[in-house]
Design an enzyme around this catalytic site. Structure first.
Site, PDB file in Angstrom:
ATOM      1  N   GLU A 168       2.808   0.088  -7.989  1.00 44.42           N
ATOM      2  CA  GLU A 168       2.301   0.309  -6.632  1.00 44.42           C
ATOM      3  C   GLU A 168       2.918  -0.671  -5.628  1.00 44.42           C
ATOM      4  OE1 GLU A 168       0.881   2.787  -5.616  1.00 44.42           O
ATOM      5  OE2 GLU A 168       0.222   3.700  -7.492  1.00 44.42           O
ATOM      6  N   TYR A 182      -4.595   0.132   0.627  1.00 44.03           N
ATOM      7  CA  TYR A 182      -3.991   1.166  -0.204  1.00 44.03           C
ATOM      8  C   TYR A 182      -3.910   0.737  -1.670  1.00 44.03           C
ATOM      9  CZ  TYR A 182      -0.758   3.711  -2.911  1.00 44.03           C
ATOM     10  OH  TYR A 182      -0.232   4.394  -3.954  1.00 44.03           O
ATOM     11  N   ASP A 214      -2.164   6.610   1.882  1.00 47.50           N
ATOM     12  CA  ASP A 214      -0.788   6.168   2.126  1.00 47.50           C
ATOM     13  C   ASP A 214      -0.147   7.159   3.094  1.00 47.50           C
ATOM     14  OD1 ASP A 214      -0.448   8.416   0.600  1.00 47.50           O
ATOM     15  OD2 ASP A 214       1.345   7.650  -0.371  1.00 47.50           O
TER      16      ASP A 214
END
Length: 360
Positions: free
Chosen positions: A40, A123, A141
């Site tokens: 991520e 996020y 996102d």
DNA sequence: AAGCCGGGGTA
DNA sequence: TACCCAGGCTT
């Protein structure tokens, strides 16, 4: 729209589509907090195809959180070279130590605790909670913004606070209890494969029916964003300074643009200034080095987010030879052998120049 | 809220 | 050329 209707018309078609249409990606092999976290962070503002080789290399070298925490920052930065946004890797190093020392090596399964960790924002915290732990948390996102702006035909700028809050709320309502891992990934996969920024493939979209923008024919106008500033063209010169077969490199400051990366000295060419003169001036200003400019190596173009750089590169040498630098910009410097270029992290344009030098 | 922070792929 | 990308931090 009522929550159950939202699930029936959007969430369920999405996860069913994801079952059969998802791409096989390295970070979908296992959903451990560590691998989700690394992927991520890498995927922040960085496209999937670019991340894949970096992710594979990283996991091979650093298979565990502990291996990251005991590694040197220099090695992490070298592995990160070319991905950009280099503060990300500094945050990874910091966070790995925090998790090892304060959480016994285990990621906290808690949104607020995750949000306190360096480099983890709304996020990424949502991604770890949902994708790693499969807890019922939303994430938003660029894909989710685009998809929801189209489905609900959001006419306000998605850069405004209130619009963002609305999108987060909708993302939360979409969560199917117990299936957040799948739903959130399905949203982002849809954004990557179907609901693309330009020319979305609405014919193959599982949520075409509830999509307001599709029916109104305005998908291309969603989401609404402010126009971005255009790239400013600038000219830059760098000097490859050699002495006794060694190359002079300097390390950039720990903050700001391309922090901590190494580079050849140089700088911006002023209006009307000759590149050679700019190079002499920059060596003097930054290092109090008096240099003589030699043969031109190459001119190359390099795009940044807000600048389009034309970079001129020259060989040069110290006159007289026995000078020591006084650092006014760099945080450190080295005289290195050509085979040691691989041990340092350089900006992309510098690396291109190094690869060229190695061929000469 | 706005600016800063990379780099490359794409149309 | 301009836009985009599984954003976060700082001011």
């Amino acid at each position: 729209m009522e929550t159950s209707l939202l699930h029936q018309q959007i969430s369920l078609p999405l996860v069913n589509w994801f079952d059969t249409h998802q791409r096989k990606l390295p970070w979908r092999e296992e959903y451990s907090p560590y691998s989700v976290w690394i992927s991520e962070i890498m995927l922040q503002q960085t496209q999937v195809d670019r991340v894949i080789p970096y992710y594979l290399r990283w996991m091979q070298r650093f298979p565990t959180l502990e291996s990251v925490s005991i590694a040197s920052y220099e090695e992490l930065l070298r592995l990160w070279e070319g991905m950009g946004y280099y503060s990300r890797v500094k945050f990874i190093h910091k966070t790995s130590k925090i998790i090892l020392n304060q959480f016994g090596g285990q990621f906290p399964e808690n949104l607020d605790e995750l949000l306190k960790l360096p480099g983890i924002g709304p996020y990424t915290a949502g991604a770890i909670m949902s994708i790693a732990f499969n807890q019922n948390y939303p994430l938003v996102d660029g894909n989710v913004i685009r998809i929801l702006a189209r489905i609900f035909n959001i006419e306000n700028s998605v850069e405004h606070r209130e619009t963002k809050n609305f999108i987060w709320k909708k993302a939360e309502e979409l969560i199917l209890p117990g299936r957040a891992r799948w739903l959130n990934q399905a949203l982002m996969e849809l954004g990557a494969l179907i609901c693309t920024p330009k020319s979305p493939v609405c014919q193959g979209c599982p949520v075409q029916k509830p999509c307001l923008s599709f029916h109104l024919g305005c998908t291309e106008q969603r989401p609404v964003v402010q126009p971005s500033k255009k790239a400013i063209p600038i000219k830059v010169v760098v000097g490859v300074l050699q002495k006794d077969g060694l190359f002079f490199i300097q390390q950039r400051p720990a903050n700001g643009l391309m922090a901590d990366l190494w580079e050849f000295p140089g700088g911006k060419i002023n209006q009307g200034e000759r590149p050679e003169d700019a190079l002499v001036r920059e060596f003097q200003e930054e290092l109090q080095f008096n240099v003589q400019v030699g043969e031109k190596i190459i001119t190359l173009k390099h795009g940044y987010t807000n600048f389009s750089v034309t970079l001129h590169a020259y060989f040069c040498k110290l006159v007289p030879e026995n000078q020591s630098p006084i650092l006014h910009f760099a945080s450190d410097y080295r005289w290195i052998k050509s085979e040691d270029f691989r041990a340092y992290a350089f900006p992309a344009a510098n690396r291109r120049l190094i690869n060229l030098l190695n061929k000469l």
